[in-house]
Design a protein around this motif. Structure first.
Motif, PDB file in Angstrom:
ATOM      1  N   ARG A  16       0.809  -1.226   0.000  1.00 54.06           N
ATOM      2  CA  ARG A  16       0.000   0.000   0.000  1.00 54.06           C
ATOM      3  C   ARG A  16       0.844   1.280   0.000  1.00 54.06           C
ATOM      4  NH1 ARG A  16      -5.406  -0.303   1.262  1.00 54.06           N
ATOM      5  NH2 ARG A  16      -5.397   1.471  -0.153  1.00 54.06           N
ATOM      6  N   GLU A  72      -3.571   0.156  -6.711  1.00 50.50           N
ATOM      7  CA  GLU A  72      -3.703   0.980  -5.514  1.00 50.50           C
ATOM      8  C   GLU A  72      -4.929   1.890  -5.605  1.00 50.50           C
ATOM      9  OE1 GLU A  72      -3.553   2.417  -2.059  1.00 50.50           O
ATOM     10  OE2 GLU A  72      -2.302   0.715  -2.615  1.00 50.50           O
ATOM     11  N   LEU A  82      -7.814  -0.254  -4.687  1.00 51.80           N
ATOM     12  CA  LEU A  82      -7.933  -0.466  -3.242  1.00 51.80           C
ATOM     13  C   LEU A  82      -8.461   0.795  -2.554  1.00 51.80           C
ATOM     14  CD1 LEU A  82      -4.688  -2.515  -2.558  1.00 51.80           C
ATOM     15  CD2 LEU A  82      -7.046  -3.318  -2.333  1.00 51.80           C
ATOM     16  N   ASN A 141     -12.104   0.770  -2.567  1.00 52.82           N
ATOM     17  CA  ASN A 141     -12.605  -0.075  -1.480  1.00 52.82           C
ATOM     18  C   ASN A 141     -12.556   0.646  -0.137  1.00 52.82           C
ATOM     19  OD1 ASN A 141     -13.015  -2.035  -3.347  1.00 52.82           O
ATOM     20  ND2 ASN A 141     -11.591  -3.518  -2.469  1.00 52.82           N
ATOM     21  N   ARG A 145      -5.836  -3.372   4.029  1.00 53.67           N
ATOM     22  CA  ARG A 145      -6.789  -3.064   2.951  1.00 53.67           C
ATOM     23  C   ARG A 145      -8.188  -3.522   3.340  1.00 53.67           C
ATOM     24  NH1 ARG A 145      -3.693  -5.805  -1.448  1.00 53.67           N
ATOM     25  NH2 ARG A 145      -2.067  -5.278   0.035  1.00 53.67           N
ATOM     26  N   ASP A 169     -11.793  -5.348   1.894  1.00 53.70           N
ATOM     27  CA  ASP A 169     -12.535  -6.087   0.866  1.00 53.70           C
ATOM     28  C   ASP A 169     -13.963  -5.566   0.870  1.00 53.70           C
ATOM     29  OD1 ASP A 169     -10.517  -7.695   0.039  1.00 53.70           O
ATOM     30  OD2 ASP A 169     -11.137  -9.459   1.202  1.00 53.70           O
TER      31      ASP A 169
END
Lengths: 532, 377
Positions: free
Chosen positions: A57, A150, A153, A156, B147, B149
């Motif tokens: 990340r 990235e 993500l 998300n 992260r 999901d």
């Protein structure tokens, strides 16, 4: 906004320009940041095994110091990161220096870093406006570079942290998440590419040396134009002390001192005390080290600020007012630094008397001949010359209020969020050779004092008496909005919101000319971010 | 446009999150007071910081206030068929708590955020016709080390007798962006989202009821912006999803010639009959509609005005200004109108004159909370 001709500055002697000599940054604090990053961030983030992008990340993003600051704040707020202020600062410095943005990458979006109020973002791709820039500025993502994976993500993250994103207007009418993931993220990866060559080039380039004396010109809404000498003294790597010593246009002394940090070799962030008021400077050093440009504003009152420009060496930084009427006798203030030598105001304008003289400021009584040619002329002080700095005009034919679109926010009244004011300047024009105002050949006369008032923007505003409730403007062009909260006097007990015109008038009787700008008085902002 | 922005403002609510704790019922001097059964009607709503209020429709008094565990969610409420149990969405919309409204006892609790997931429900709350099952639409995400999901939304079915640590009996995948849901006479559940669909809670089979964003009209109609954040319609057994649309009479984008319309998808829950129709030209914002039980063509709407519309004539019959902005509207069996949400007072109105006949002051703001009318048996 920056069309004030009095703000043009002229570089002085070449010897002093050498102060802008270039030096490469050392890496002591960068090493500190690297070890803090490994100690604190790798509790959750993992090693990728890729030496080019070693951490999950983190290594796939580049952003501004403010951007990294927001990220670490979020890690503290949502993910349990425990980090001391010193450690945090070291990581921000390290990431902004090693995974930052090049000057060319931040150039289109300086306004958001400078906390400029009343910016209307223009020409944003509708795909971004609908998907991203309807909640935050386009600068928010424009000041980031990520790989495609990235950016995905990051979509998300939005869904997890702000799950109602997909229910907003312009989201609930489409498959927002699918579009964000499959269309927007790849587009962002292309338009705001992590691997953009600009950053590698800037990393390899020699960096500006900021230590020394700078000639500064600027504007503050409550005090007006000023000029000063900015003295920058390094204290440690990327850390400085600074003093600001000069005058406002009315002769009031300007004294300031404080500390500054430099990120990515050009991002100047200073905190200083100016005449007893805490202020911030957000400036960018030019790649050649000859200029620092940005904005200085009050801490906690971001809207109360204005442009600040610093140049290496002696210069005339500004002339105020920047115009004189044919046949008029008036005071004119020339601002700058190391102002030595005779003052010349150009053909048809004579210096009757030098009223005051300092290193950074000369006030003269000027007389314009009745038949002086209408138009701009150079102003000289000794060897310094400011091109087209003073205009002779016949009459003011048009007034433009700057900014043309603006917002103020109700506040106070016992609530936690203070009022957000808005400030205006009146820019005057004469008609130019064609004798018609509002055409391309209008002569810009710079900012001038005006009589300020507000008026209803439309019939609804008139009917709802917005001018009575939404706030008032003073004769410095500073609008103060009404109190926050329901107002039982108003229809639907509505807040003191309003849709107004800000009107600036100049001249008397038949010669009165006025211009206006649009002002929306609206609700408070409850969550304020470093990058809005 | 203003319309969209205001809807957005509401959508932004209910995003708060926080840990939930079962704190029991509020110390309330009214707690011992008896309530009338036999179908006597009570109005239910939730206020900040997080209380469920039970209001007698006869006296307009707050009979009881129950402390809801956790931070305010969206204030969504669903009731058991006998009117005794009120299920409240709380804890940043991650948890459902069921109260016996006769004594504030917590008889049901389901923390939806389990198994490493964070589960949000956007007002989707309904109870089966026999009262044995509770339905929510869950929007899960999972937080990994570095992260998130984003997981498939799903219908979750709970046993209402499962107690204070209820887990879903079964789940079925559903579309994203589902807000208001309701149970039909045949036991299927209306899912209001991009389109109106019905899901069988025993098989997970989903059938289209009415296309909204995917409607098949001629090109001169703009696909509607449909959205519902508030549950109501129990007084006539229906589900209403309002929408806004534009008809281009000139070139697309020619606002001068365009018509701006309110519309609705209305479902008779008993018969399953679906209407999709423009109701009245857009003149002012209406957040929610209810149907007059005496005449299906008469709708009442609320936001800044209480308005009355005759959709057979596609016209607004009457409108009165309200004291301030309200969001939700409902009606009891005497046809008395209750308008709530947003602020801390419920405005009570006569349906024939629209005149304000009472005001019920609460202890906090309702913001996005439902205003439900239950018959206590």
């Amino acid at each position: 906004m920056n069309n004030n001709k009095s703000k043009r500055a002229l570089l002085g002697g070449s010897a002093l320009a050498l102060l802008g000599a270039i030096a490469a940054p050392t890496t002591v604090s960068a090493m500190d940041g690297a070890s803090v990053l490994q100690e604190k961030c790798l509790i959750c983030h993992t090693r990728t095994g890729d030496p080019e992008a070693p951490y999950s990340r983190i290594s796939q993003q580049r952003k501004t110091p403010e951007g990294w600051h927001m990220t670490i704040n979020r890690m503290q707020r949502l993910n349990g990161l425990v980090i001391s202020p010193q450690e945090k600062q070291a990581v921000i410095q390290y990431l902004a220096d090693t995974q930052g943005l090049a000057p060319s990458e931040t150039a289109p979006y300086r306004y958001v870093l400078e906390q400029q109020p009343n910016v209307v973002e223009q020409d944003i791709d509708p795909a971004y406006v609908e998907m991203c820039a309807r909640c935050h500025s386009s600068a928010r993502f424009g000041l980031q570079r990520r790989t495609e994976a990235e950016w995905k993500l990051h979509v998300n993250t939005h869904m997890a942290i702000n799950p109602t994103t997909e229910l907003h207007a312009l989201a609930r009418d489409r498959s927002w998440y699918d579009i964000a993931l499959n269309d927007t993220a790849p587009k962002l990866a292309k338009d705001f590419n992590f691997h953009d060559a600009a950053w590698k080039k800037w990393q390899a380039a020699p960096k500006p040396e900021l230590a020394g004396r700078w000639s500064v010109a600027g504007f503050l809404p409550e005090q007006g134009d000023y000029s000063a000498t900015l003295t920058i003294t390094p204290t440690s790597n990327n850390r400085f002390e600074l003093t600001l010593d000069g005058h406002f246009v009315d002769g009031t002394a300007l004294k300031g001192s404080g500390k500054a940090k430099l990120y990515a070799g050009y991002e100047w962030r200073a905190q200083l005390n100016v005449n007893g008021t805490k202020m911030r400077q957000v400036m960018a050093a030019s790649e050649d080290g000859q200029q620092l440009t940005g904005r200085m504003y009050q801490v906690g009152r971001d809207e109360m600020g204005g442009e600040i420009n610093a140049h290496v060496g002696t210069a005339i930084a500004g002339v105020s007012p920047a115009a004189i009427k044919q046949g008029a006798v008036q005071e004119i203030t020339i601002m700058g630094s190391e102002l030595k030598g005779n003052v010349s105001l150009g053909r048809g304008v004579s210096v009757e008397k030098v009223l005051t003289r300092d290193n950074d400021r000369i006030v003269v009584l000027a007389r314009a001949q009745k038949n002086a040619t209408v138009g701009a002329r150079d102003v000289r002080v000794g060897q310094s010359r400011d091109q087209q700095a003073l205009a002779v005009y016949d009459q003011v034919a048009r007034v433009a209020v700057v900014p043309a679109e603006s917002i103020a926010r109700v506040g106070g009244n016992g609530g936690l969020v203070p009022k957000v004011q808005s400030t205006y300047r009146a820019q005057a024009f004469s008609a130019g050779p064609d004798g018609k105002a509002g055409t391309a050949d209008d002569l810009n006369l710079g900012y001038m004092p005006a009589n300020w008032s507000v008026a209803p923007f439309n019939e609804t505003a008139e009917h709802d008496k917005d001018t009575k409730y939404a706030g008032s403007i003073d004769q410095q062009g500073i609008f103060t909005p009404g109190d926050a909260g329901l107002n039982p006097e108003r229809k639907f007990s509505t807040n003191n919101l309003g849709n107004l015109k800000v009107v600036a008038s100049m001249g008397e009787g038949d010669e009165q000319v006025s211009g206006d700008a649009h002002l929306l008085v609206t609700v408070p902002v409850y969550i304020k971010r470093a990058v809005q | 446009m203003t319309f969209s922005r205001l809807f957005k403002a509401v959508a932004l609510m209910g995003a708060a999150s926080g840990a939930a704790l079962l704190t029991g019922c509020a110390a309330n001097p009214m707690a011992e007071q008896g309530m009338k059964a036999g179908g006597h009607e009570y109005v239910l709503t939730v206020t900040r910081p997080n209380q469920l209020h039970i209001i007698d429709t006869e006296t307009k008094d707050v009979v009881r206030s129950c402390d809801v565990p956790g931070t305010f969610g969206s204030g969504s409420i669903a009731s058991s068929p006998d009117g005794r149990i009120a299920y409240v969405l709380t804890a940043g919309t991650e948890k459902v708590v069921g109260f016996d409204i006769r004594n504030c006892d917590i008889v049901f609790a389901a923390n939806q955020s389990i198994n490493g997931e964070r589960v949000k429900t956007f007002v989707s709350l309904a109870v089966s016709n026999d009262g044995k099952e509770l339905y929510t639409v869950q929007n899960p995400t999972r937080k990994l080390n570095d992260r998130y999901d984003v997981l498939q939304p799903r219908l979750a079915v709970y046993d209402t007798a499962a107690g204070l640590n209820a887990k879903p009996l079964r789940t079925y995948p559903v579309d994203r962006r589902i807000t208001k849901i309701a149970v039909m006479g045949d036991g299927r559940i209306v899912l209001g989202g991009a389109d109106l669909t019905a899901i069988n809670p025993n098989t997970g089979e989903v059938k289209m009821l009415s296309k909204i964003q995917n409607w098949n009209r001629a090109g001169s109609w703009v696909p509607p912006d449909a959205f519902a954040m508030f549950n109501q319609g129990e007084h006539v057994g229906e589900y209403i999803m309002p929408y806004f649309t534009i008809k281009w009479n000139g070139a697309p984008g020619d606002m001068e010639k365009a018509e701006f319309w309110w519309g609705m998808n209305r479902i008779d829950l008993a018969s399953g009959e679906v209407e999709e129709t423009e109701t009245v030209p857009f003149e002012f914002i209406v957040f929610n509609w209810i149907t007059d039980p005496l005449n299906k063509d008469i709708l009442y709407g609320a936001f800044n005005q209480l308005s009355k519309h005759d959709i057979s004539k596609k016209e607004t019959v009457a409108a009165v200004d309200l004291d301030h902005t309200f969001y939700s509207i409902n009606m009891d069996s005497n046809r008395t109108i209750y308008i709530g949400g947003a602020s801390s007072d419920i405005s009570v109105h006569n349906p024939d004159t629209l005149e304000k006949i009472a005001s019920i002051q609460l202890t906090g703001d309702m913001s996005s909370a439902d205003l439900r009318v239950v018959k206590l048996h």
